[in-house]
Design a protein around this motif. Structure first.
Motif, mmCIF file in Angstrom:
data_model
loop_
_atom_site.group_PDB
_atom_site.id
_atom_site.type_symbol
_atom_site.label_atom_id
_atom_site.label_comp_id
_atom_site.label_asym_id
_atom_site.label_seq_id
_atom_site.Cartn_x
_atom_site.Cartn_y
_atom_site.Cartn_z
ATOM 1 N N ARG A 195 0.803 -1.172 0.085
ATOM 2 C CA ARG A 195 -0.020 0.014 -0.080
ATOM 3 C C ARG A 195 0.842 1.014 0.130
ATOM 4 O O ARG A 195 0.700 2.043 -0.639
ATOM 5 C CB ARG A 195 -0.815 0.008 1.206
ATOM 6 C CG ARG A 195 -1.922 1.163 1.336
ATOM 7 C CD ARG A 195 -3.015 0.861 2.485
ATOM 8 N NE ARG A 195 -3.845 1.943 2.536
ATOM 9 C CZ ARG A 195 -3.619 2.882 3.647
ATOM 10 N NH1 ARG A 195 -2.802 2.846 4.391
ATOM 11 N NH2 ARG A 195 -4.466 3.925 3.353
ATOM 12 N N ARG A 196 1.783 1.348 0.955
ATOM 13 C CA ARG A 196 2.864 2.333 0.938
ATOM 14 C C ARG A 196 3.491 2.573 -0.541
ATOM 15 O O ARG A 196 3.742 3.808 -0.805
ATOM 16 C CB ARG A 196 3.758 2.223 1.799
ATOM 17 C CG ARG A 196 4.745 3.394 2.108
ATOM 18 C CD ARG A 196 5.698 3.179 3.434
ATOM 19 N NE ARG A 196 6.434 2.220 3.532
ATOM 20 C CZ ARG A 196 7.469 1.585 4.009
ATOM 21 N NH1 ARG A 196 7.519 2.325 5.310
ATOM 22 N NH2 ARG A 196 7.940 0.606 3.934
ATOM 23 N N LYS A 209 1.127 3.987 -2.971
ATOM 24 C CA LYS A 209 0.788 5.462 -2.513
ATOM 25 C C LYS A 209 1.803 6.453 -3.031
ATOM 26 O O LYS A 209 1.754 7.517 -3.504
ATOM 27 C CB LYS A 209 0.565 5.845 -1.072
ATOM 28 C CG LYS A 209 -0.993 5.215 -0.673
ATOM 29 C CD LYS A 209 -0.897 5.887 0.910
ATOM 30 C CE LYS A 209 -2.535 5.986 1.202
ATOM 31 N NZ LYS A 209 -2.712 6.421 2.346
#
Length: 103
Positions: free
Chosen positions: A35-36, A39
């Motif tokens: 997810r990081r 993003k």
């Protein structure tokens, strides 16, 4: 003897829960890192996700529209101000004291 059996069951259950916890933590860390990464890539490309709310009708003007409106109003006030004579910028550039005004 029965007490030893219960103790053994508790220890076995604790070991099972510890193993499940490790598996869950590893999965959580993997998802968090993915997810990081997404993003970061999204931010780097300048692509941002849409707003979380579905009600765009009541959301009001966008920040850009607010800024443009404020700038237009400021420009209008500046043009209507008695101190906005054409030579005010020249006087300011020359270092003369220019009387400030407020609206």
């Amino acid at each position: 003897m029965e007490q030893h059996a219960r103790t053994a069951q508790r220890r076995a259950r604790e070991a099972e829960l510890d193993q499940r916890w490790l598996t869950i933590r590893e999965e959580h860390q993997r998802i968090f890192n993915e997810r990081r990464k997404i993003k970061r890539e999204t931010s780097r490309r300048g692509v941002f996700p849409p707003p979380h709310h579905d009600d765009d009708a009541d959301s009001g003007p966008s920040p850009r529209e607010k800024l443009e409106t404020a700038l237009a109003e400021s420009k209008k006030r500046w043009q209507q101000c008695p101190d906005s004579q054409p030579d005010i910028l020249a006087r300011w550039a020359a270092g003369e004291a220019v009387q400030s005004f407020s609206t």
